[in-house]
Design a protein around this motif. Structure first.
Motif, short mmCIF file in Angstrom:
data_model
loop_
_atom_site.label_atom_id
_atom_site.label_comp_id
_atom_site.label_asym_id
_atom_site.label_seq_id
_atom_site.Cartn_x
_atom_site.Cartn_y
_atom_site.Cartn_z
N VAL A 68 0.85 -1.19 0.00
CA VAL A 68 0.00 0.00 0.00
C VAL A 68 0.89 1.25 0.00
O VAL A 68 1.81 1.35 0.82
CB VAL A 68 -0.92 0.01 1.24
N PRO A 69 0.66 2.19 -0.91
CA PRO A 69 1.54 3.37 -0.99
C PRO A 69 1.26 4.41 0.09
O PRO A 69 1.00 5.57 -0.20
CB PRO A 69 1.24 3.90 -2.40
N ASP A 70 1.29 3.98 1.34
CA ASP A 70 1.11 4.88 2.46
C ASP A 70 1.91 4.33 3.64
O ASP A 70 1.69 3.18 4.06
CB ASP A 70 -0.37 5.00 2.84
N ALA A 71 2.83 5.12 4.17
CA ALA A 71 3.76 4.63 5.19
C ALA A 71 3.05 4.18 6.45
O ALA A 71 3.43 3.19 7.07
CB ALA A 71 4.79 5.72 5.52
N VAL A 72 2.00 4.89 6.87
CA VAL A 72 1.33 4.55 8.11
C VAL A 72 0.62 3.22 8.00
O VAL A 72 0.77 2.33 8.84
CB VAL A 72 0.34 5.66 8.51
#
Length: 837
Positions: free
Chosen positions: A24-28
């Protein structure tokens, strides 16, 4: 529906391709900070309830809703990434907090076009926010439609995490620039995993809006981290700070692809301007001719279904265990031959073979009804596709390592023979060869290899260069259209595969091959004569061996003696220690195989990375710095006494020389000499064998003069001396290439050893890998070394090298090398002063 064990099957809340959180392209979300779960790239405009539940939170901006399932699992359904910034524009929430919803009930709708144009991504999440109580297992990793089974929720036993410790303790962050050439591909990713697994804390890499666990090589490779890219590292747990510092060090320490030679620069494929010529990229140089032979990959039979799940799991697990065992054996052979590139490649393969992404995906496919071979193949194919779609040529090449593992495991599962039916002297053509293929073909004596695909930085290319096997890659599909059996010319240096060479051209290439063969034959012919420099200094060239058979081969190759007999071959792979008579017979067989030449026999060197089942040693935090080598006498003096008695009974005793490993002080040497004298007296002997000290720790090198006073000779083990001097584990895949014994610090220790020995008239030999490096020969001679113990096939080559050197010039130039600043600078100077070839 939930059951009594609080299990729950969640259905797909959206339709579309399924992603793991790591992608998923989201660090969190990708880091798991919000919890475990799964993602979908939606194709529809409505989000549905994945189970019966209560709505416990609705986002003010209408882009997310949180449910509490009947088993207590709290589920965050988040539509799109960074959609909070849209402030509700484009979203219509269909439920309210506190409401009871049914499985399949619509929760929210959104304007696909409006939201897609304004948010970072439409990728949507289903995350368990109370993950300390529950774990999630994907039911599918393929595309789904609304309502299809998606996620299996299980209650954790005692609410404890399974691998690392609970996400308690401090959390620390750091950032670092990636030093690894080509970015974070298979081998450096394997090193990061190896480092992370040494700590209790959970560790994550964060790059370009995506994150991956440091436990997963595939997850980290999937981030497509490029060379010199800035990445963030997070660690949470009781030893988080130590884990962070170790990971930052691993990421910032370059993994050198080849320590001793740079790869030939890749050239772009040229257009087929010449008839009958295919152009490609040189992966390993050379000019050869031979018949073209085509290799084809494994074709799986049709999967007829109806398999017993547990039976297929067992088949796969048994095959994986067998391949792991084979790779471990390959690693042991590579270490024994000091083939560091080969060792690093297959260490990475071992890490990939244990990667949770691959294993979990294969297990999932088996659960869905696939046979073990098809499940494993599908798992590999899925990860290969991920790597090839990342836009990185280097990572696309690394997919070949996965194909290697697919092929090896499938061969075991399908019962296919491992050996190729290829004649020696053939030129092999294939779509793409794997590292294991390359090793097999090299052992069978093929003349060269060429591939439709591949690259000059691939693991196959590295191995081909190490084996001296000409290799051409990226030739295109036309390669496989060629008729097998035709005589071709593989001009790897020129990037050409000549399909219709003239008789004159074939004769020219064969002449070149003949000249090379003649040179090797000439070296071998002279291998039985002494090696003297042009100014008359004689240098003994002996062999490193581990058996009487190897000693016999070395004698035939012209060895002046055995410079190192590793006696561990008698002690390993058995349940009890060899008795005195078995040892005596083995040592006598080596002496007999060497005619009238001396044999240096090293006393047992176990401990560290060499453990014996029947010799349990105390558990140590750092075995390489613990009870190994001569220190074994501290805990098992009887074992060493038995070995000394066996050695004292060999004949003639004046050709038997005893070498003591891991000596650090004079008292250790004196103690063994006293034991040798006492045992000799017990046996009624009037003579004693020569007793030497192995110089493999800096302390011994610094005390060389004092040791030489009581020893008959000194022998430098450059392998261990390098790792102890440079503080780099020579078995660490990422650092091994930097453990270079031509480092000026090592050369200073060698010089000091030779100077100390000379004060007492003792000779100094080198039995480490550096002795087999022709580039190092003039340096060692210049520093005062007078015996080189090399791998048996290199005896003729090293003797020939000695005969072309002037020892006085070597001494003058070598002294200048001690003032250089790095091993690379030393190697460059050696190429300049004493060019090879």
């Amino acid at each position: 529906m939930p059951n009594n064990n609080k299990e729950l099957i969640l259905s797909a809340p959206l339709s579309g391709p399924v992603l793991t959180l790591a992608n998923v392209p989201d660090a969190v979300f990708a880091s798991g900070a919000m919890g475990d779960g799964i993602a979908i790239d939606p194709l529809n405009d409505t989000l549905y309830a994945p189970c019966d539940a209560e709505v416990i939170h609705v986002a003010r901006t209408g882009h997310a809703v949180t449910l509490r399932a009947d088993n207590g699992a709290e589920l965050l359904l988040h539509l799109g990434l960074d959609t909070v910034e849209l402030q509700g524009d484009g979203f219509s929430m269909l439920v309210k907090e506190g409401a009871r919803v049914s499985h399949g009930q619509p929760l929210l709708r959104y304007d696909v076009d409006k939201v897609a144009l304004r948010c970072k991504s439409l990728v949507s999440l289903l995350v368990i926010t109370n993950g300390e109580r529950f774990q999630a297992r994907p039911i599918t990793l393929e595309g789904v439609k609304v309502g299809e089974p998606l996620l299996h929720i299980l209650a954790k036993a005692g609410g404890q995490a399974e691998h690392h410790e609970q996400d308690g303790g401090i959390e620390v962050f750091g950032q670092v620039r990636i030093a690894h050439r080509g970015g974070l591909h298979a081998r450096p990713a394997a090193l990061v995993r190896q480092t992370a697994q040494g700590f209790k804390s959970r560790s994550q890499l964060h790059f370009d809006g995506k994150s991956a666990s440091c436990d997963s090589v595939m997850g980290m490779m999937g981030l497509a981290i490029t060379e010199q890219a800035q990445v963030h590292v997070s660690c949470r747990g009781s030893d988080a700070e130590a884990a962070l510092q170790a990971l930052l060090a691993t990421l910032s320490t370059a993994l050198v692809e080849e320590a001793h030679a740079s790869a030939p620069p890749p050239e772009p494929p040229r257009a087929n301007a010449e008839a009958g010529v295919l152009h490609g990229v040189c992966a390993a140089p050379g000019l050869v001719t031979g018949p073209l032979v085509r290799l084809s990959g494994i074709q799986l039979p049709e999967d007829i279904g109806g398999h017993a799940i547990e039976e297929q799991r067992q088949h796969l697990n048994e095959a994986l265990a067998q391949v792991r065992s084979e790779i471990h054996l390959t690693l042991e052979h590579a270490r024994a031959r000091q083939h560091r590139d080969e060792e690093a490649i297959f260490s990475a393969h071992l890490a990939l073979l244990e990667d949770p992404l691959l294993l979990d995906a294969a297990d999932l496919f088996i659960e869905q009804g696939s046979a073990a071979p098809h499940a494993w193949s599908r798992s590999i194919d899925a990860q290969c596709q991920v790597l090839q779609q990342l836009g990185s040529t280097l990572l696309a090449e690394r997919a070949n390592d996965l194909r290697d593992l697919r092929q090896r495991v499938l061969r075991v599962l399908l019962g296919e023979a491992w050996q190729f039916d290829v004649a020696a002297g053939a030129i092999v053509a294939a779509q793409e060869l794997t590292p294991s293929d390359l090793l097999q073909l090299s052992a069978q004596g093929v003349a060269g290899v060429c591939m439709v695909e591949g690259g000059a930085t691939s693991h196959v290319a590295i191995l081909a260069r190490g084996k001296g096997l000409p290799c051409l890659v990226a030739l295109g599909e036309a390669l496989l259209a060629q008729a097998p059996g035709q005589s071709v010319v593989l001009d790897a240096d020129g990037g050409r595969l000549e399909l219709t060479p003239t008789a004159e051209r074939l004769a020219q290439v064969r002449q070149a091959q003949t000249r090379r063969t003649a040179l090797r034959a000439q070296q071998q012919t002279l291998a039985h004569t002494p090696a003297r420099t042009v100014d008359g200094v004689e240098v003994e060239v002996a062999a490193n061996v581990a058996s009487s058979a190897e000693a016999g081969a070395s004698f035939a190759n012209g060895a002046d003696g055995v410079g190192l007999l590793r006696t561990e071959f008698l002690f390993v792979d058995r349940h009890t220690a060899p008795d005195e008579e078995e040892q005596r017979q083995a040592y006598q067989a080596v002496l007999d195989a060497m005619g009238n030449r001396p044999v240096i026999i090293r006393t047992i060197d176990v401990g560290g990375d060499k453990q014996l089942d029947y010799l349990p040693l105390p558990s140590e935090a750092n075995p390489v710095l613990g009870l190994r080598g001569i220190r074994l006498a501290q805990v098992r003096p009887d074992l060493l006494d038995q070995q000394l008695r066996a050695l004292l009974q060999t004949r003639p005793l004046d050709r038997c020389r005893i070498l003591l490993p891991m000596v650090t002080e004079v008292d250790e040497l004196m103690h063994i000499r006293q034991r040798l004298d006492a045992l000799g007296t017990e046996l009624g002997l009037s003579e004693r064998p020569q007793l030497g000290v192995m110089i493999e720790v800096p302390a011994a090198a610094l005390l060389a003069e004092q040791l030489a006073e009581h020893a008959d000779f000194l022998s430098i083990g450059t392998n261990d001396l390098s790792q102890y001097t440079l503080a780099m584990d020579r078995d660490h895949a990422g650092l091994a290439a930097r453990v270079d014994a031509l480092h000026p610090a090592l050369l200073r220790l060698i010089a000091q050893t030779c100077a100390g020995a000379a004060r007492h008239g003792r000779w100094v030999g080198v039995c480490g890998a550096l002795a087999s490096d022709p580039l190092a020969t003039p340096v060692l001679i210049g520093l005062g070394v007078r015996e080189l113990s090399v791998s048996p096939p290199q005896i003729g080559e090293i003797k020939d090298r000695v005969r072309h050197l002037d020892a006085a010039q070597c001494a003058r130039l070598s002294s200048e090398l001690l003032n250089l600043g790095s091993a690379l600078a030393v190697r460059r100077a050696c190429h300049r002063h004493w060019p090879l070839g």
